[in-house]
Design an enzyme around this catalytic site. Structure first.
Site, PDB file in Angstrom:
ATOM      1  N   ASP A   1      91.570  58.537  33.044  1.00 54.80           N
ATOM      2  CA  ASP A   1      91.364  59.818  33.721  1.00 54.80           C
ATOM      3  C   ASP A   1      92.451  60.787  33.268  1.00 54.80           C
ATOM      4  O   ASP A   1      93.620  60.443  33.186  1.00 54.80           O
ATOM      5  CB  ASP A   1      91.423  59.623  35.242  1.00 54.80           C
ATOM      6  CG  ASP A   1      90.886  60.830  35.999  1.00 54.80           C
ATOM      7  OD1 ASP A   1      89.844  60.684  36.661  1.00 54.80           O
ATOM      8  OD2 ASP A   1      91.496  61.918  35.916  1.00 54.80           O
ATOM      9  N   ILE A   2      92.050  62.026  32.995  1.00 55.17           N
ATOM     10  CA  ILE A   2      93.004  63.012  32.466  1.00 55.17           C
ATOM     11  C   ILE A   2      94.038  63.412  33.526  1.00 55.17           C
ATOM     12  O   ILE A   2      95.151  63.803  33.179  1.00 55.17           O
ATOM     13  CB  ILE A   2      92.240  64.239  31.910  1.00 55.17           C
ATOM     14  CG1 ILE A   2      93.083  64.991  30.895  1.00 55.17           C
ATOM     15  CG2 ILE A   2      91.733  65.146  33.008  1.00 55.17           C
ATOM     16  CD1 ILE A   2      92.286  65.983  30.063  1.00 55.17           C
TER      17      ILE A   2
ATOM     18  N   ASN B   1      82.196  58.640  43.511  1.00 56.02           N
ATOM     19  CA  ASN B   1      81.831  59.789  44.335  1.00 56.02           C
ATOM     20  C   ASN B   1      80.436  60.263  43.957  1.00 56.02           C
ATOM     21  O   ASN B   1      80.108  60.348  42.769  1.00 56.02           O
ATOM     22  CB  ASN B   1      82.836  60.925  44.139  1.00 56.02           C
ATOM     23  CG  ASN B   1      84.222  60.548  44.634  1.00 56.02           C
ATOM     24  OD1 ASN B   1      84.358  59.997  45.712  1.00 56.02           O
ATOM     25  ND2 ASN B   1      85.242  60.832  43.837  1.00 56.02           N
TER      26      ASN B   1
ATOM     27  N   GLU C   1      82.874  65.899  41.145  1.00 52.39           N
ATOM     28  CA  GLU C   1      83.084  67.058  40.264  1.00 52.39           C
ATOM     29  C   GLU C   1      82.255  66.972  39.004  1.00 52.39           C
ATOM     30  O   GLU C   1      81.797  67.992  38.481  1.00 52.39           O
ATOM     31  CB  GLU C   1      84.560  67.164  39.885  1.00 52.39           C
ATOM     32  CG  GLU C   1      85.441  67.652  41.019  1.00 52.39           C
ATOM     33  CD  GLU C   1      86.914  67.640  40.640  1.00 52.39           C
ATOM     34  OE1 GLU C   1      87.232  67.435  39.445  1.00 52.39           O
ATOM     35  OE2 GLU C   1      87.734  67.812  41.547  1.00 52.39           O
ATOM     36  N   VAL C   2      82.107  65.777  38.485  1.00 50.05           N
ATOM     37  CA  VAL C   2      81.405  65.617  37.213  1.00 50.05           C
ATOM     38  C   VAL C   2      80.073  64.903  37.477  1.00 50.05           C
ATOM     39  O   VAL C   2      80.059  63.755  37.941  1.00 50.05           O
ATOM     40  CB  VAL C   2      82.254  64.809  36.204  1.00 50.05           C
ATOM     41  CG1 VAL C   2      81.509  64.680  34.872  1.00 50.05           C
ATOM     42  CG2 VAL C   2      83.611  65.471  35.998  1.00 50.05           C
TER      43      VAL C   2
ATOM     44  N   HIS D   1      80.210  57.874  37.395  1.00 45.52           N
ATOM     45  CA  HIS D   1      81.475  57.272  36.969  1.00 45.52           C
ATOM     46  C   HIS D   1      82.061  56.486  38.130  1.00 45.52           C
ATOM     47  O   HIS D   1      81.933  56.873  39.286  1.00 45.52           O
ATOM     48  CB  HIS D   1      82.479  58.312  36.471  1.00 45.52           C
ATOM     49  CG  HIS D   1      82.670  59.480  37.385  1.00 45.52           C
ATOM     50  ND1 HIS D   1      81.747  60.486  37.504  1.00 45.52           N
ATOM     51  CD2 HIS D   1      83.688  59.798  38.231  1.00 45.52           C
ATOM     52  CE1 HIS D   1      82.184  61.385  38.374  1.00 45.52           C
ATOM     53  NE2 HIS D   1      83.361  60.978  38.847  1.00 45.52           N
TER      54      HIS D   1
ATOM     55  N   HIS E   1      85.715  55.221  39.373  1.00 42.59           N
ATOM     56  CA  HIS E   1      87.170  55.302  39.204  1.00 42.59           C
ATOM     57  C   HIS E   1      87.738  53.904  39.458  1.00 42.59           C
ATOM     58  O   HIS E   1      87.435  53.299  40.498  1.00 42.59           O
ATOM     59  CB  HIS E   1      87.813  56.222  40.236  1.00 42.59           C
ATOM     60  CG  HIS E   1      87.388  57.656  40.179  1.00 42.59           C
ATOM     61  ND1 HIS E   1      88.209  58.654  39.700  1.00 42.59           N
ATOM     62  CD2 HIS E   1      86.243  58.276  40.566  1.00 42.59           C
ATOM     63  CE1 HIS E   1      87.582  59.817  39.805  1.00 42.59           C
ATOM     64  NE2 HIS E   1      86.391  59.625  40.336  1.00 42.59           N
TER      65      HIS E   1
HETATM   66  P1  5GP Z   1      84.924  63.045  40.554  1.00 40.45           P
HETATM   67  O1  5GP Z   1      85.609  63.993  41.478  1.00 40.45           O
HETATM   68  O2  5GP Z   1      83.695  63.665  39.910  1.00 40.45           O
HETATM   69  O3  5GP Z   1      84.664  61.715  41.163  1.00 40.45           O
HETATM   70  O4  5GP Z   1      85.964  62.731  39.400  1.00 40.45           O
HETATM   71  C1  5GP Z   1      85.965  63.333  38.156  1.00 40.45           C
HETATM   72  C2  5GP Z   1      87.204  62.870  37.434  1.00 40.45           C
HETATM   73  O5  5GP Z   1      87.106  63.271  36.081  1.00 40.45           O
HETATM   74  C3  5GP Z   1      88.516  63.461  37.974  1.00 40.45           C
HETATM   75  O6  5GP Z   1      89.367  62.405  38.408  1.00 40.45           O
HETATM   76  C4  5GP Z   1      89.096  64.215  36.788  1.00 40.45           C
HETATM   77  O7  5GP Z   1      90.493  64.098  36.687  1.00 40.45           O
HETATM   78  C5  5GP Z   1      88.392  63.586  35.599  1.00 40.45           C
HETATM   79  N1  5GP Z   1      88.216  64.467  34.455  1.00 40.45           N
HETATM   80  C6  5GP Z   1      87.749  65.738  34.488  1.00 40.45           C
HETATM   81  N2  5GP Z   1      87.692  66.248  33.246  1.00 40.45           N
HETATM   82  C7  5GP Z   1      88.133  65.270  32.408  1.00 40.45           C
HETATM   83  C8  5GP Z   1      88.293  65.187  30.994  1.00 40.45           C
HETATM   84  O8  5GP Z   1      88.029  66.115  30.250  1.00 40.45           O
HETATM   85  N3  5GP Z   1      88.758  64.004  30.492  1.00 40.45           N
HETATM   86  C9  5GP Z   1      89.058  62.949  31.299  1.00 40.45           C
HETATM   87  N4  5GP Z   1      89.486  61.838  30.702  1.00 40.45           N
HETATM   88  N5  5GP Z   1      88.903  62.985  32.640  1.00 40.45           N
HETATM   89  C10 5GP Z   1      88.453  64.133  33.181  1.00 40.45           C
END
Ligand code: 5GP
Length: 126
Positions: free
Chosen positions: A35-36, A97, A105-106, A110, A112
């Protein structure tokens, strides 16, 4: 309502190679990368290569081969990162999530994998 997949989401771009990633594991149907914005010493995202928005979408439409591959990839990532409790690690938390209330967010499924320090209880009171 059927799930609509957005080909322009950030993980679709990672899968196409348009955006770099720090790969931890790649299998036939899955990819795991760091994760970034890591929130723990171990913070890896495991995604299926297929176009699935969330876990329910995946469970409904993925093939058995994709589901087996993804499930085993999660276990393998935990082993590789040294957090698998059955193998001497101190444990991990797996979170996926989905949707607005969970602040997804994405919009590409996925999981985590978080670990490497005590993580506390799962949720803070809102
Ligand atoms: P969500 O909130 O959708 O469960 O988590 C999305 C995750 O994607 C976040 O923890 C965020 O830090 C990670 N993320 C967002 N953009 C990027 C990216 O460009 N590269 C990587 N490796 N992780 C990302």
């Amino acid at each position: 309502m059927p799930y609509a997949y957005d080909d322009e989401n950030i993980f679709a771009k990672i899968l196409r190679g348009d955006i770099p990633n720090k790969t931890v594991l790649e299998t036939e149907h899955s990819l795991a990368f760091e994760d970034i914005y890591a929130q723990a010493p171990v913070h890896v995202l495991v995604i299926p290569k297929g176009k699935y928005v969330c876990y329910d979408h995946f469970a409904l439409e993925a093939s058995d081969a994709e589901i087996v591959d993804f499930t085993r990839a999660i276990g393998e990532v935990c082993r590789k990162m040294g957090v698998q409790p059955g193998e001497g690690g101190n444990g991990f938390r797996a979170i996926s999530n989905a949707g607005e209330d969970a602040v997804q967010e994405v919009p590409h499924l996925h999981v985590h994998i978080l670990g490497g320090r005590p993580l506390g209880r799962m949720l803070q009171k809102a």
